[in-house]
Enzyme design. Sequence first.
Site, PDB file in Angstrom:
ATOM      1  N   ARG A  22       9.418  -7.183  27.899  1.00  0.00           N
ATOM      2  CA  ARG A  22      10.793  -7.682  27.791  1.00  0.00           C
ATOM      3  C   ARG A  22      11.426  -7.588  29.169  1.00  0.00           C
ATOM      4  NH1 ARG A  22      16.026  -6.066  24.359  1.00  0.00           N
ATOM      5  NH2 ARG A  22      16.994  -8.113  24.481  1.00  0.00           N
ATOM      6  N   ASP A  25      14.315  -5.294  30.156  1.00  0.00           N
ATOM      7  CA  ASP A  25      14.020  -3.862  30.060  1.00  0.00           C
ATOM      8  C   ASP A  25      13.177  -3.356  31.229  1.00  0.00           C
ATOM      9  OD1 ASP A  25      15.324  -3.914  27.633  1.00  0.00           O
ATOM     10  OD2 ASP A  25      13.525  -3.631  26.417  1.00  0.00           O
ATOM     11  N   THR A  26      12.155  -4.135  31.626  1.00  0.00           N
ATOM     12  CA  THR A  26      11.182  -3.576  32.580  1.00  0.00           C
ATOM     13  C   THR A  26      10.818  -4.462  33.763  1.00  0.00           C
ATOM     14  OG1 THR A  26       9.248  -4.425  31.380  1.00  0.00           O
ATOM     15  CG2 THR A  26      10.103  -2.270  30.692  1.00  0.00           C
ATOM     16  N   GLU A  89       4.915 -13.689  21.401  1.00  0.00           N
ATOM     17  CA  GLU A  89       3.796 -13.443  22.318  1.00  0.00           C
ATOM     18  C   GLU A  89       2.810 -12.466  21.681  1.00  0.00           C
ATOM     19  OE1 GLU A  89       5.027 -11.981  26.142  1.00  0.00           O
ATOM     20  OE2 GLU A  89       6.042 -13.841  26.660  1.00  0.00           O
TER      21      GLU A  89
END
Length: 103
Positions: A22, A25-26, A89
Amino acid sequence: MTEPDSSRSRPQGAYDVFLSFRGEDTRKTFTDHLYTALVQAGIHTFRDDDELPRGKEISDHLLEAIQESKISIVVFSKGYASSRWCLDELVEIVKCKYRKTRT
């Protein structure tokens, strides 16, 4: 970031690794470091970028990248499961894994 010469000689879309994560987030932290380390090691890695078209469904480009990758690395984060895009995904990654183990 440029890709190593060994990666450029492969057919377009044939990846060693597909990264699923995501972005909010990262992307700027863990995933960026992981991607950089993989590329520096000469591993042809797919990481989506901010320029890929976003839509209601997973794009054909992403599906092809997942299907043609040798492995996928899923970076689970706090918000991963709340992203429809990430879950789509993940479903495709699991389908590909299932198909590969059945052949």
